[in-house]
Design an enzyme around this catalytic site. Sequence first.
Site, PDB file in Angstrom:
ATOM      1  CG  HIS A  51      38.888  49.025  49.432  1.00 36.07           C
ATOM      2  ND1 HIS A  51      38.449  50.184  50.025  1.00 36.07           N
ATOM      3  CD2 HIS A  51      38.114  48.019  49.919  1.00 36.07           C
ATOM      4  CE1 HIS A  51      37.447  49.885  50.835  1.00 36.07           C
ATOM      5  NE2 HIS A  51      37.223  48.590  50.794  1.00 36.07           N
ATOM      6  CD  GLU A  52      38.745  44.402  50.616  1.00 40.52           C
ATOM      7  OE1 GLU A  52      38.855  44.241  51.842  1.00 40.52           O
ATOM      8  OE2 GLU A  52      37.678  44.735  50.089  1.00 40.52           O
TER       9      GLU A  52
END
Length: 105
Positions: free
Chosen positions: A104-105
């Site tokens: 996600h990051e």
Amino acid sequence: NSVPQSGVQTDFSFNLLGTSRTENEAWFNAGPGSSAEREMKEGLRKGDCSTLNLYFNGGGGLLGWAYFPDGCDWDTVMDGVVIVYSSVPGSNSGPYAGGDTATHE
């Protein structure tokens, strides 16, 4: 080519260049934008803007955070992704233990 079970086939690939472990309470508790985060990254960062640096700590109250890649051009030190250590596969962090925080990051 077969598609890996964990996702789709892409042209992205990574080479693990190294792993280090450091014990530092201030860095473990560092949050986004903090002086501890800057000190941690100044002490641990490797490579240039083409290198993906992953940092695992207590999360600073978040599952993780990152800065946009183009920011590396003006602040090389703060480049990189910080992930709470308990969000990796095999941890005891319930629904967050699947490794999705890093992607996600």
